[in-house]
Design a protein around this motif. Sequence first.
Motif, PDB file in Angstrom:
ATOM      1  N   PRO A 187       0.745  -1.243  -0.094  1.00  0.00           N
ATOM      2  CA  PRO A 187      -0.157  -0.151   0.018  1.00  0.00           C
ATOM      3  C   PRO A 187       0.661   1.464   0.194  1.00  0.00           C
ATOM      4  O   PRO A 187       1.593   1.489   0.573  1.00  0.00           O
ATOM      5  N   ALA A 188       0.614   2.356  -1.061  1.00  0.00           N
ATOM      6  CA  ALA A 188       0.843   3.797  -1.092  1.00  0.00           C
ATOM      7  C   ALA A 188       0.640   4.131   0.339  1.00  0.00           C
ATOM      8  O   ALA A 188      -0.168   4.536   0.582  1.00  0.00           O
ATOM      9  N   ILE A 189       1.645   5.240   0.463  1.00  0.00           N
ATOM     10  CA  ILE A 189       1.227   6.563   1.536  1.00  0.00           C
ATOM     11  C   ILE A 189       0.472   7.539   1.144  1.00  0.00           C
ATOM     12  O   ILE A 189       0.193   7.960   0.186  1.00  0.00           O
ATOM     13  N   GLN A 190      -1.163   7.630   1.545  1.00  0.00           N
ATOM     14  CA  GLN A 190      -1.825   8.112   1.050  1.00  0.00           C
ATOM     15  C   GLN A 190      -1.391   9.874   1.429  1.00  0.00           C
ATOM     16  O   GLN A 190      -1.108  10.137   2.272  1.00  0.00           O
ATOM     17  N   ALA A 191      -1.491  10.241  -0.120  1.00  0.00           N
ATOM     18  CA  ALA A 191      -0.570  11.833  -0.466  1.00  0.00           C
ATOM     19  C   ALA A 191      -1.948  12.723  -0.742  1.00  0.00           C
ATOM     20  O   ALA A 191      -2.804  12.376  -1.462  1.00  0.00           O
ATOM     21  N   LYS A 192      -1.805  13.411  -0.437  1.00  0.00           N
ATOM     22  CA  LYS A 192      -3.150  14.178  -0.921  1.00  0.00           C
ATOM     23  C   LYS A 192      -2.350  16.143  -1.644  1.00  0.00           C
ATOM     24  O   LYS A 192      -1.599  16.449  -0.380  1.00  0.00           O
ATOM     25  N   GLN A 193      -2.902  16.113  -2.153  1.00  0.00           N
ATOM     26  CA  GLN A 193      -2.643  17.807  -3.289  1.00  0.00           C
ATOM     27  C   GLN A 193      -3.925  18.701  -2.736  1.00  0.00           C
ATOM     28  O   GLN A 193      -4.743  18.301  -2.776  1.00  0.00           O
ATOM     29  N   LEU A 194      -3.701  19.528  -1.867  1.00  0.00           N
ATOM     30  CA  LEU A 194      -4.852  20.026  -1.099  1.00  0.00           C
ATOM     31  C   LEU A 194      -4.797  21.105  -2.304  1.00  0.00           C
ATOM     32  O   LEU A 194      -3.747  21.471  -2.821  1.00  0.00           O
ATOM     33  N   THR A 195      -6.408  22.086  -2.023  1.00  0.00           N
ATOM     34  CA  THR A 195      -6.005  23.456  -3.034  1.00  0.00           C
ATOM     35  C   THR A 195      -6.518  24.665  -1.628  1.00  0.00           C
ATOM     36  O   THR A 195      -6.408  24.410  -0.720  1.00  0.00           O
ATOM     37  N   LYS A 196      -6.770  25.839  -2.366  1.00  0.00           N
ATOM     38  CA  LYS A 196      -6.447  26.922  -0.910  1.00  0.00           C
ATOM     39  C   LYS A 196      -8.495  26.942  -0.631  1.00  0.00           C
ATOM     40  O   LYS A 196      -8.975  26.831   0.657  1.00  0.00           O
ATOM     41  N   CYS A 197      -9.297  26.247  -1.471  1.00  0.00           N
ATOM     42  CA  CYS A 197     -10.102  25.858  -0.948  1.00  0.00           C
ATOM     43  C   CYS A 197     -10.559  25.059   0.199  1.00  0.00           C
ATOM     44  O   CYS A 197     -11.302  24.651   0.391  1.00  0.00           O
ATOM     45  N   GLU A 198      -9.509  23.838   0.032  1.00  0.00           N
ATOM     46  CA  GLU A 198     -10.170  22.803   1.257  1.00  0.00           C
ATOM     47  C   GLU A 198      -9.209  22.241   2.477  1.00  0.00           C
ATOM     48  O   GLU A 198      -9.312  22.651   3.469  1.00  0.00           O
TER      49      GLU A 198
END
Length: 142
Positions: free
Chosen positions: A15-26
Amino acid sequence: MMSFVLLFLVSILFPAIQAKQLTKCEIPWVLKDLDGYGGITLPEWACIIFHTSGFDTQTIIKNNGSTEYGLFQISNNFWCKSHQIPQSRNICNITCESLLDDNLTDDVKCVQKILDIKGIDYWLAHKALCSEKLEQWRCETL
């Protein structure tokens, strides 16, 4: 069909590390516990995070013998435990790798400790880029 089965098995076994690319609205949604903490607003955080990690939870930057991890670029010199610097004080009592996933609960707790001890000046982008003229960092869709 065989390649699908193989791909499926590999995805389960590694399983990969769960990464997140956020936005300024998140930012207001995921960092609501930081709103106003230490007198810092969510638009300021959006600006700081953009300039330090580009809204990417898996950002790692090597910096003068230390390494900074995650969305907030938290250093392994004092704040988290890494194999690179075994003598780290680990003030946040977390591993640096835990700052690279999409669960930001431990990141936020560590940020609060940093604010309590060092203040907002820990993030150099704040004074230089994120202390005024924050209109572009507000999200009007909320």
